[in-house]
Scaffold this active site. Structure first.
Site, PDB file in Angstrom:
ATOM      1  N   SER A 142      11.620   3.033 -25.288  1.00 32.26           N
ATOM      2  CA  SER A 142      11.137   3.460 -26.599  1.00 32.26           C
ATOM      3  C   SER A 142      12.219   4.319 -27.225  1.00 32.26           C
ATOM      4  O   SER A 142      13.137   4.787 -26.544  1.00 32.26           O
ATOM      5  CB  SER A 142       9.851   4.275 -26.443  1.00 32.26           C
ATOM      6  OG  SER A 142       9.548   4.985 -27.628  1.00 32.26           O
ATOM      7  N   TYR A 155       4.839  10.738 -22.793  1.00 30.31           N
ATOM      8  CA  TYR A 155       5.354   9.411 -23.140  1.00 30.31           C
ATOM      9  C   TYR A 155       6.874   9.387 -23.023  1.00 30.31           C
ATOM     10  O   TYR A 155       7.459   8.457 -22.450  1.00 30.31           O
ATOM     11  CB  TYR A 155       4.908   9.066 -24.564  1.00 30.31           C
ATOM     12  CG  TYR A 155       5.222   7.654 -25.004  1.00 30.31           C
ATOM     13  CD1 TYR A 155       4.747   6.556 -24.306  1.00 30.31           C
ATOM     14  CD2 TYR A 155       5.976   7.427 -26.154  1.00 30.31           C
ATOM     15  CE1 TYR A 155       5.025   5.266 -24.728  1.00 30.31           C
ATOM     16  CE2 TYR A 155       6.254   6.141 -26.590  1.00 30.31           C
ATOM     17  CZ  TYR A 155       5.771   5.061 -25.875  1.00 30.31           C
ATOM     18  OH  TYR A 155       6.043   3.780 -26.300  1.00 30.31           O
TER      19      TYR A 155
END
Length: 272
Positions: A142, A155
């Site tokens: 990401s 995350y």
């Protein structure tokens, strides 16, 4: 990989979003596809789309955080398709909010899927991949794997670990026939916010379903095309989206400086 036609690809998290887009794009390029997802309905829906297009496809209901299930998946795919040439570790979940408000249960949940899912995939499938004339792994990180963003700590932790693992593994595989690409997407329309956890999960879900989402979030189909092109060209990285490219540039110009971003994201939460 010089040739994609006739190859067998395994795509995790392929029941929707980016995973489904990758499965469809690989099929368009002539690959058979093993569709992997923890959700039966999603996996079988993607499989049926592929079968309707004349593609050899199979559906596998697997929790990527479970090592035994991932090990068994290898045998199931080989039994159905005869080989594995491409592994796409795409399955992922997200969380948003203050790290101090995260529960240990939620931390274990996100690490189990986002990090251990990639570890399990690479560890289980590499013995089969190295036996092929050509093979490739795609690990989806990401933009927060490039720079850890405040209020996304858990995350970012998992996606940063995926980045480091992938970079190291690509170096280890240099003398083999297995290539590896790490993908750093920005905001895309994937449905990942629907299952988000964390103290700000409701805000994240609202952002994902807002009227601006179709404008702010890019199409998974475009990203899928770039990923498959990266497989064909053995590219080390795919940084996708203006937000991801901006983060990538920020780390080069102002490495480690996240306080300004933290003030901005903190204000967003207070003003919601």
């Amino acid at each position: 990989m010089r040739e994609l036609t006739g190859r067998v690809a395994v795509v995790t998290g392929a029941g929707g979003g980016i995973g489904r887009g990758i499965a469809l794009e690989l099929a368009r390029r002539g690959c058979a596809v093993a569709v992997v997802d923890v959700r039966r309905e999603g996996a079988e829906s993607t499989r049926d789309l592929l079968l309707d297009s004349g593609i050899d496809a199979s559906a596998h209901i697997v929790d990527v955080s479970d090592a035994d299930q991932m090990t068994a998946l290898v045998g199931a795919v080989v039994a159905h398709h005869g080989a594995v040439h491409i592994l796409v570790n795409n399955a992922g979940v997200t969380s948003a909010g203050s790290f101090t408000e995260e529960s240990l249960e939620d931390l274990r949940w996100i690490v189990g899927i986002n990090l251990w899912g990639v570890v399990h995939g690479c560890h289980a499938f590499l013995p089969v991949l190295v036996e092929q004339d050509e093979a490739h792994i795609v690990n989806v990180s990401s933009m927060v794997g490039i720079l850890g963003l405040p209020h996304n700590a858990s995350y970012a932790m998992t996606k940063g670990a995926v980045r480091s693992l992938s970079e190291a593994l690509r170096g280890e595989l240099v003398s083999t026939n297995v290539g590896l690409t790490t993908v750093f997407p920005g905001a895309h329309r994937t449905g990942i916010t629907d299952t988000a956890r964390g103290s700000h999960r409701d805000l994240l879900s609202q952002m994902g379903s807002s009227r601006l989402a179709p404008i702010a979030m890019r199409s998974p189909a475009r990203l899928a095309h770039r990923i498959v092109e990266a497989i064909a060209k053995d590219k080390a990285r795919v940084v996708a989206g203006p937000d991801a490219r901006a983060i990538d540039l920020w780390t080069r110009l102002a490495p480690g400086r996240t306080r300004l971003i933290g003030r901005f994201t903190g204000r967003m939460v207070v003003d919601r």
